[in-house]
Design an enzyme around this catalytic site. Sequence first.
Site, PDB file in Angstrom:
ATOM      1  N   THR A 103     -20.877  -8.665  21.856  1.00 37.12           N
ATOM      2  CA  THR A 103     -22.177  -9.019  21.294  1.00 37.12           C
ATOM      3  C   THR A 103     -22.731 -10.287  21.861  1.00 37.12           C
ATOM      4  O   THR A 103     -22.012 -11.084  22.444  1.00 37.12           O
ATOM      5  CB  THR A 103     -21.958  -9.228  19.785  1.00 37.12           C
ATOM      6  OG1 THR A 103     -21.620  -7.994  19.223  1.00 37.12           O
ATOM      7  CG2 THR A 103     -23.148  -9.789  19.087  1.00 37.12           C
ATOM      8  N   ASP A 119     -28.326  -8.917  19.678  1.00 41.50           N
ATOM      9  CA  ASP A 119     -28.611  -7.731  20.479  1.00 41.50           C
ATOM     10  C   ASP A 119     -28.268  -6.514  19.612  1.00 41.50           C
ATOM     11  O   ASP A 119     -27.972  -6.663  18.432  1.00 41.50           O
ATOM     12  CB  ASP A 119     -27.779  -7.747  21.771  1.00 41.50           C
ATOM     13  CG  ASP A 119     -26.323  -7.464  21.496  1.00 41.50           C
ATOM     14  OD1 ASP A 119     -25.771  -6.498  22.063  1.00 41.50           O
ATOM     15  OD2 ASP A 119     -25.735  -8.202  20.675  1.00 41.50           O
ATOM     16  N   ARG A 121     -26.214  -3.589  20.729  1.00 40.96           N
ATOM     17  CA  ARG A 121     -25.262  -2.624  21.310  1.00 40.96           C
ATOM     18  C   ARG A 121     -23.929  -2.697  20.599  1.00 40.96           C
ATOM     19  O   ARG A 121     -23.373  -3.784  20.401  1.00 40.96           O
ATOM     20  CB  ARG A 121     -25.071  -2.919  22.794  1.00 40.96           C
ATOM     21  CG  ARG A 121     -23.989  -2.048  23.447  1.00 40.96           C
ATOM     22  CD  ARG A 121     -23.775  -2.418  24.885  1.00 40.96           C
ATOM     23  NE  ARG A 121     -24.857  -1.919  25.738  1.00 40.96           N
ATOM     24  CZ  ARG A 121     -24.878  -2.052  27.063  1.00 40.96           C
ATOM     25  NH1 ARG A 121     -23.901  -2.676  27.678  1.00 40.96           N
ATOM     26  NH2 ARG A 121     -25.883  -1.588  27.761  1.00 40.96           N
ATOM     27  N   LYS A 135     -27.168  -5.923  13.657  1.00 46.17           N
ATOM     28  CA  LYS A 135     -26.114  -6.928  13.563  1.00 46.17           C
ATOM     29  C   LYS A 135     -26.490  -8.099  12.669  1.00 46.17           C
ATOM     30  O   LYS A 135     -25.658  -8.975  12.434  1.00 46.17           O
ATOM     31  CB  LYS A 135     -25.773  -7.454  14.958  1.00 46.17           C
ATOM     32  CG  LYS A 135     -25.233  -6.359  15.838  1.00 46.17           C
ATOM     33  CD  LYS A 135     -24.778  -6.878  17.164  1.00 46.17           C
ATOM     34  CE  LYS A 135     -24.458  -5.718  18.073  1.00 46.17           C
ATOM     35  NZ  LYS A 135     -24.062  -6.120  19.412  1.00 46.17           N
ATOM     36  N   GLY A 149     -17.685  -9.095  16.696  1.00 48.99           N
ATOM     37  CA  GLY A 149     -16.285  -8.742  16.495  1.00 48.99           C
ATOM     38  C   GLY A 149     -16.187  -7.291  16.086  1.00 48.99           C
ATOM     39  O   GLY A 149     -16.989  -6.467  16.468  1.00 48.99           O
ATOM     40  N   SER A 231     -19.357 -11.969  22.955  1.00 51.48           N
ATOM     41  CA  SER A 231     -18.992 -11.951  24.374  1.00 51.48           C
ATOM     42  C   SER A 231     -20.113 -12.511  25.242  1.00 51.48           C
ATOM     43  O   SER A 231     -19.867 -13.052  26.315  1.00 51.48           O
ATOM     44  CB  SER A 231     -18.634 -10.526  24.800  1.00 51.48           C
ATOM     45  OG  SER A 231     -19.715  -9.669  24.501  1.00 51.48           O
ATOM     46  N   ASP A 268     -24.132  -9.754  30.268  1.00 49.57           N
ATOM     47  CA  ASP A 268     -22.862  -9.412  29.644  1.00 49.57           C
ATOM     48  C   ASP A 268     -22.791  -7.910  29.429  1.00 49.57           C
ATOM     49  O   ASP A 268     -23.736  -7.302  28.934  1.00 49.57           O
ATOM     50  CB  ASP A 268     -22.733 -10.152  28.302  1.00 49.57           C
ATOM     51  CG  ASP A 268     -21.502  -9.744  27.545  1.00 49.57           C
ATOM     52  OD1 ASP A 268     -21.594  -9.543  26.322  1.00 49.57           O
ATOM     53  OD2 ASP A 268     -20.429  -9.636  28.179  1.00 49.57           O
ATOM     54  N   SER A 271     -23.044  -6.557  25.689  1.00 48.29           N
ATOM     55  CA  SER A 271     -24.301  -6.650  24.936  1.00 48.29           C
ATOM     56  C   SER A 271     -25.353  -5.859  25.662  1.00 48.29           C
ATOM     57  O   SER A 271     -25.336  -5.746  26.897  1.00 48.29           O
ATOM     58  CB  SER A 271     -24.778  -8.096  24.842  1.00 48.29           C
ATOM     59  OG  SER A 271     -23.716  -8.937  24.567  1.00 48.29           O
TER      60      SER A 271
END
Lengths: 336, 244
Positions: A103, A119, A121, A135, A149, A231, A268, A271
């Site tokens: 994330t 984000d 995903r 999220k 997480g 991440s 990343d 994400s």
Amino acid sequence: MQRKVALKITTTLCTKNGCLDAGTIERVQSLAFLIPQAFVANTQRSLHWFLRLRSSSIFQVCVMSKAVVDVPPKGGFSFDLCRRNEMLSKKGVQTPPFRKTGTTIVGLVFQDGVILGADTRATEGPIVCDKNCEKIHYMAPNIYCCGAGTAADTEAVTDMVSSQLQLHRYHTGRESRVVTALTLLKSHLFSYQGYVQAALVLGGVDCTGPHLHTIYPHGSTDTLPFATMGSGSLAAMAVFESKYHEGLTREEGINLVSEAICSGIFNDLGSGSNVDVCVITKGHKEYLRNHQLPNPRTYVSAKGYSFPKPIEVLLTKVTPLKEKVEVIEGGDAMEE
Amino acid sequence: MGDSQYSFSLTTFSPSGKLVQIEHALTAVGSGQTSLGIKAANGVVIATEKKLPSILVDEASVQKIQVLTPNIGVVYSGMGPDSRVLVRKSRKQAEQYHRLYKESIPVTQLVRETAAVMQEFTQSGAGRPMLGWLQTILDFNVKLKKTKLRALGNMSHKKTLLGVRPFGVSLLVAGFDDNGPQLYQVDPSGSYFSWKASAMGKNVSNAKTFLEKRYTDDMELDDAVHTAILTLKEGYMHLKLLFF
């Protein structure tokens, strides 16, 4: 704690039995003196020591206190199955993959309050399992929490604390404070020793002003003017570090947050997809779901997709599997 | 009356088939301040007289009408502290329901759960945490009137020992959900009924007669509020008349 408990049992029961003679009291006192030493070694051993005294009431007490010793601790992570899991993994049984929000989540404090961004995903290993998940979780009318997480962990934890905050609001009759949510979350995460893998960015505005906190899976927290987790946090933090300043206006704040999330989305792998933003100010909140959609589905074939034609039907013939037998007997007197 | 022997223990029926403790609980309710509820066509009204023991009491701190969920409220007649316990439990039930089903609890469900709590306290000591051995220790320290307690003996004794009694409140639960406006009265025994209009506490008979006369099925919310206030005033007036 267990020691004190066992002591209490013995003394109370002995006196209640009616045998208040000096002998019993002496015995009790000697017991009380000797117990600590026994307990230092091993609770089991001290219990056997009790049994040797041959007093019926104390014997019964031992049985009881043994039950006390076996009571599991309240709450927190139970390590009962860890050995079994280890044994299974040695034998080659793999734990099933779980859904993670690899994330980018961010938060920043601007002049009127707090802005949170995330984000959308959700991944299961290398596969994107949800292209547009939420999220940013609701905690209280004035507090929202972004979660990174394990998706199940973040949702369960935020749900649970949101419930507790609601009950607290009913009992006190006041608006919830961000530090209350913070403390409830961190003590829960700490008691599970990091096994609840939820890294959170908690933000809100209460009577003491705007607040922004980060909470790590082990239960430690930070209080910051701008924060990123997940991440994609490094990509987002790079944007924040270069462009954040105090006293941002609402527009500037939203743009900065979107930029940081986009940086996470494009740099990343964990994400992606869209940008969600949540703006919280004193007495007002705005949840901008899919504020930006930087990853639209661009290519759709103009011709459409042609599937192979089905096989033509040439002949239809139905053959019943069993012959239908009609039995006609001289009918019953009852019929007709 | 043969009942008097059985009036101490909650968990013993009297020869006439009543649980006398519950009758006494209803008397406690009947001596509490008047409260009433009226169901209108588009809402429910609950009202109560806020009578404070002295003018020095900070009236803003006294809240007789409590919110259980954003669409359910409750008022009580009887012992205030008992009602606080019930309100706390009901709020928790409602929150747990919401967490499990992600839907706000229907009024009937909440009333049922509250009534179940009240009934538990008329039959067993339920609602208290199971303390196990500690319970037995505490039992030893209580003096019994007639029974001799053996060490680690009968566990069933502990339920009558630690002074569990029924709740000394009746609740009027008012709510609005998918089935429209609803009004329920819950008694100390745990029984509950749905009412169009109800009153409890002091002067209940006068209040009910007044409500019977004034109630109509197609009442609007404002009319209902007006009627509620008039009913309360009526009770107050009666009291005043008695003194003169």
